[in-house]
Write a protein that holds these residues in place. Sequence first.
Motif, PDB file in Angstrom:
ATOM      1  N   GLU A 159      24.279 -28.010 -60.315  1.00 36.22           N
ATOM      2  CA  GLU A 159      23.162 -28.239 -61.222  1.00 36.22           C
ATOM      3  C   GLU A 159      21.910 -27.565 -60.677  1.00 36.22           C
ATOM      4  OE1 GLU A 159      22.814 -32.436 -61.805  1.00 36.22           O
ATOM      5  OE2 GLU A 159      24.576 -32.534 -63.112  1.00 36.22           O
ATOM      6  N   ALA A 160      20.894 -27.444 -61.509  1.00 41.19           N
ATOM      7  CA  ALA A 160      19.704 -26.680 -61.142  1.00 41.19           C
ATOM      8  C   ALA A 160      18.712 -27.495 -60.328  1.00 41.19           C
ATOM      9  CB  ALA A 160      19.013 -26.147 -62.394  1.00 41.19           C
ATOM     10  N   VAL A 161      18.202 -26.889 -59.256  1.00 36.60           N
ATOM     11  CA  VAL A 161      17.053 -27.437 -58.545  1.00 36.60           C
ATOM     12  C   VAL A 161      15.791 -26.820 -59.145  1.00 36.60           C
ATOM     13  CG1 VAL A 161      18.232 -27.949 -56.382  1.00 36.60           C
ATOM     14  CG2 VAL A 161      17.322 -25.657 -56.753  1.00 36.60           C
ATOM     15  N   GLY A 162      14.657 -27.489 -58.918  1.00 33.45           N
ATOM     16  CA  GLY A 162      13.438 -27.077 -59.594  1.00 33.45           C
ATOM     17  C   GLY A 162      12.374 -26.493 -58.691  1.00 33.45           C
ATOM     18  N   ILE A 163      11.581 -25.580 -59.259  1.00 38.45           N
ATOM     19  CA  ILE A 163      10.358 -25.100 -58.620  1.00 38.45           C
ATOM     20  C   ILE A 163       9.187 -25.471 -59.530  1.00 38.45           C
ATOM     21  CG2 ILE A 163      11.384 -23.258 -57.255  1.00 38.45           C
ATOM     22  CD1 ILE A 163      10.661 -21.287 -59.459  1.00 38.45           C
ATOM     23  N   ARG A 164       8.096 -25.909 -58.942  1.00 45.93           N
ATOM     24  CA  ARG A 164       6.962 -26.400 -59.702  1.00 45.93           C
ATOM     25  C   ARG A 164       6.230 -25.264 -60.423  1.00 45.93           C
ATOM     26  NH1 ARG A 164       4.561 -31.771 -57.936  1.00 45.93           N
ATOM     27  NH2 ARG A 164       2.952 -31.044 -59.375  1.00 45.93           N
ATOM     28  N   LYS A 165       5.827 -25.537 -61.670  1.00 44.76           N
ATOM     29  CA  LYS A 165       5.051 -24.558 -62.424  1.00 44.76           C
ATOM     30  C   LYS A 165       3.666 -24.345 -61.834  1.00 44.76           C
ATOM     31  CE  LYS A 165       7.204 -25.639 -66.890  1.00 44.76           C
ATOM     32  NZ  LYS A 165       6.977 -26.182 -68.263  1.00 44.76           N
ATOM     33  N   ASP A 166       3.128 -25.399 -61.199  1.00 49.94           N
ATOM     34  CA  ASP A 166       1.763 -25.298 -60.691  1.00 49.94           C
ATOM     35  C   ASP A 166       1.704 -24.878 -59.229  1.00 49.94           C
ATOM     36  OD1 ASP A 166       2.810 -27.623 -59.623  1.00 49.94           O
ATOM     37  OD2 ASP A 166       1.069 -28.874 -60.054  1.00 49.94           O
ATOM     38  N   ALA A 167       2.802 -24.343 -58.699  1.00 54.86           N
ATOM     39  CA  ALA A 167       2.839 -23.869 -57.315  1.00 54.86           C
ATOM     40  C   ALA A 167       3.139 -22.377 -57.285  1.00 54.86           C
ATOM     41  CB  ALA A 167       3.883 -24.632 -56.509  1.00 54.86           C
ATOM     42  N   ARG A 168       2.643 -21.716 -56.258  1.00 55.59           N
ATOM     43  CA  ARG A 168       2.856 -20.273 -56.110  1.00 55.59           C
ATOM     44  C   ARG A 168       3.867 -19.940 -55.008  1.00 55.59           C
ATOM     45  NH1 ARG A 168      -2.251 -21.354 -55.460  1.00 55.59           N
ATOM     46  NH2 ARG A 168      -2.181 -20.643 -53.276  1.00 55.59           N
ATOM     47  N   TRP A 169       4.190 -20.936 -54.175  1.00 57.62           N
ATOM     48  CA  TRP A 169       5.012 -20.676 -52.981  1.00 57.62           C
ATOM     49  C   TRP A 169       6.055 -21.775 -52.875  1.00 57.62           C
ATOM     50  CZ3 TRP A 169       2.582 -20.578 -47.379  1.00 57.62           C
ATOM     51  CH2 TRP A 169       3.515 -20.073 -46.475  1.00 57.62           C
ATOM     52  N   ASN A 170       7.219 -21.526 -53.471  1.00 55.03           N
ATOM     53  CA  ASN A 170       8.290 -22.526 -53.544  1.00 55.03           C
ATOM     54  C   ASN A 170       9.491 -22.054 -52.729  1.00 55.03           C
ATOM     55  OD1 ASN A 170       7.195 -24.449 -55.689  1.00 55.03           O
ATOM     56  ND2 ASN A 170       7.093 -22.501 -56.778  1.00 55.03           N
ATOM     57  N   VAL A 171      10.005 -22.949 -51.877  1.00 54.92           N
ATOM     58  CA  VAL A 171      11.134 -22.571 -51.028  1.00 54.92           C
ATOM     59  C   VAL A 171      12.156 -23.708 -50.953  1.00 54.92           C
ATOM     60  CG1 VAL A 171       9.757 -21.024 -49.586  1.00 54.92           C
ATOM     61  CG2 VAL A 171      10.016 -23.426 -48.925  1.00 54.92           C
ATOM     62  N   PRO A 172      13.412 -23.370 -50.703  1.00 57.62           N
ATOM     63  CA  PRO A 172      14.418 -24.392 -50.398  1.00 57.62           C
ATOM     64  C   PRO A 172      14.402 -24.679 -48.909  1.00 57.62           C
ATOM     65  CG  PRO A 172      15.473 -22.263 -50.533  1.00 57.62           C
ATOM     66  CD  PRO A 172      14.001 -22.026 -50.757  1.00 57.62           C
ATOM     67  N   GLU A 173      14.825 -25.877 -48.525  1.00 51.47           N
ATOM     68  CA  GLU A 173      14.955 -26.218 -47.122  1.00 51.47           C
ATOM     69  C   GLU A 173      16.355 -26.789 -46.899  1.00 51.47           C
ATOM     70  OE1 GLU A 173      11.741 -28.617 -45.682  1.00 51.47           O
ATOM     71  OE2 GLU A 173      10.209 -27.157 -46.285  1.00 51.47           O
ATOM     72  N   PRO A 174      17.243 -26.011 -46.273  1.00 55.77           N
ATOM     73  CA  PRO A 174      18.629 -26.465 -46.039  1.00 55.77           C
ATOM     74  C   PRO A 174      18.687 -27.460 -44.893  1.00 55.77           C
ATOM     75  CG  PRO A 174      18.281 -24.314 -45.056  1.00 55.77           C
ATOM     76  CD  PRO A 174      17.002 -24.664 -45.761  1.00 55.77           C
ATOM     77  N   GLU A 175      19.331 -28.597 -45.124  1.00 59.30           N
ATOM     78  CA  GLU A 175      19.293 -29.651 -44.116  1.00 59.30           C
ATOM     79  C   GLU A 175      20.625 -30.396 -44.012  1.00 59.30           C
ATOM     80  OE1 GLU A 175      15.821 -32.059 -44.129  1.00 59.30           O
ATOM     81  OE2 GLU A 175      14.572 -30.535 -45.123  1.00 59.30           O
ATOM     82  N   LEU A 176      20.958 -30.754 -42.789  1.00 63.08           N
ATOM     83  CA  LEU A 176      22.026 -31.706 -42.538  1.00 63.08           C
ATOM     84  C   LEU A 176      21.489 -33.094 -42.882  1.00 63.08           C
ATOM     85  CD1 LEU A 176      24.843 -32.385 -41.248  1.00 63.08           C
ATOM     86  CD2 LEU A 176      23.599 -32.680 -39.084  1.00 63.08           C
ATOM     87  N   ALA A 177      22.237 -33.871 -43.647  1.00 62.05           N
ATOM     88  CA  ALA A 177      21.788 -35.203 -44.050  1.00 62.05           C
ATOM     89  C   ALA A 177      22.711 -36.264 -43.479  1.00 62.05           C
ATOM     90  CB  ALA A 177      21.753 -35.314 -45.574  1.00 62.05           C
ATOM     91  N   LEU A 178      22.106 -37.336 -42.995  1.00 63.64           N
ATOM     92  CA  LEU A 178      22.846 -38.480 -42.473  1.00 63.64           C
ATOM     93  C   LEU A 178      23.061 -39.493 -43.582  1.00 63.64           C
ATOM     94  CD1 LEU A 178      20.783 -39.105 -39.191  1.00 63.64           C
ATOM     95  CD2 LEU A 178      22.621 -37.444 -39.573  1.00 63.64           C
ATOM     96  N   VAL A 179      24.276 -39.991 -43.708  1.00 60.09           N
ATOM     97  CA  VAL A 179      24.586 -41.052 -44.667  1.00 60.09           C
ATOM     98  C   VAL A 179      24.677 -42.345 -43.871  1.00 60.09           C
ATOM     99  CG1 VAL A 179      26.201 -41.874 -46.411  1.00 60.09           C
ATOM    100  CG2 VAL A 179      25.799 -39.409 -46.132  1.00 60.09           C
ATOM    101  N   ILE A 180      23.824 -43.307 -44.214  1.00 62.15           N
ATOM    102  CA  ILE A 180      23.625 -44.501 -43.396  1.00 62.15           C
ATOM    103  C   ILE A 180      23.968 -45.739 -44.215  1.00 62.15           C
ATOM    104  CG2 ILE A 180      21.961 -45.666 -41.888  1.00 62.15           C
ATOM    105  CD1 ILE A 180      20.189 -43.070 -42.316  1.00 62.15           C
ATOM    106  N   ASN A 181      24.634 -46.706 -43.605  1.00 62.36           N
ATOM    107  CA  ASN A 181      24.958 -47.931 -44.339  1.00 62.36           C
ATOM    108  C   ASN A 181      23.807 -48.935 -44.254  1.00 62.36           C
ATOM    109  OD1 ASN A 181      25.224 -49.268 -41.845  1.00 62.36           O
ATOM    110  ND2 ASN A 181      27.454 -49.128 -41.849  1.00 62.36           N
TER     111      ASN A 181
END
Length: 310
Positions: free
Chosen positions: A150-172
Amino acid sequence: MGDFKRSSYHCRPDEVSGPGIIRIQMKLCRFANAEGQIRVGLMVDGMSMVDLTAAGVDRLETVLEQHDPRRFLEKLSANTITSHLLARVKLLAPVGRQEVWAAGVTYIRSKKARMAESDFNADAYDKVYDAARPEIFFKSLPEKVVSPGEAVGIRKDARWNVPEPELALVINSRGKAVGFTIANDMSSRDIEGENLLYLPQAKVYHRSCAVGPWIVVGASEAEARQWKIEMQLRRNGGTVFQGETSADQIKRSFDELVGFLYRSQSFPHGAVLLTGTGIVPPDDFTLHPHDLVRIGISGIGTLENPVVEV
């Protein structure tokens, strides 16, 4: 870093060997079947998954709250016969009712990038990297998390949009990290760089958080820290940026990050915690609509999302 292909979902349980042990890593997922029913599944090979519904698993929490989720899944996989071809289902974000939070400035590369984006905020980023208390912020409600494809979004009111790739922890709910997944912490760097108090607007907006494609259960922190993290950004069929890092570059231990998240907090359904990014595109790069973000973590798989303006 060479081009890595669109996810082939080569995700049968992996054997992890150590001194005197062989441990299985299981890949737990959420999916919608051909009838549109949301199920919890277990990947068994590169082509199919088993449906855990018949075993009484109708939500991720049933597995993640177990004393030993890996052993629980091993027993279920041996007795569960209903399966689905991956090509005939839709993978959903592996987030049920968990809130999604994020840690910032955990890599030296992130510290330098955040300092460079704003003279006004540079001192704060420099200090938090070495401070006893980490930066932790709210990222997304579970129902707003973007699924694989599915699509990720970039803000219309921003000029500098980037993705940040991250390892995520799943916590109980007890504050124990029981799995790992991939996340994309979409960010508007010019908004955050203008003033630190704008961070929620730079980080928390429609389609700003993607998670997937599944949760790896059964890996230790030591194993996860050996994983390579890659990101490839594509535009009009070509690669416009690619980079890689290692989870071992995360400054703080996973227990430390989880411990601060759970201080004076309650997460009855558990939480997902993004651990920061060590891959930062150059300062003259910004995402465009129709770009493709491809994030790979060697011990998990690939999360891929197109980009839209929101």
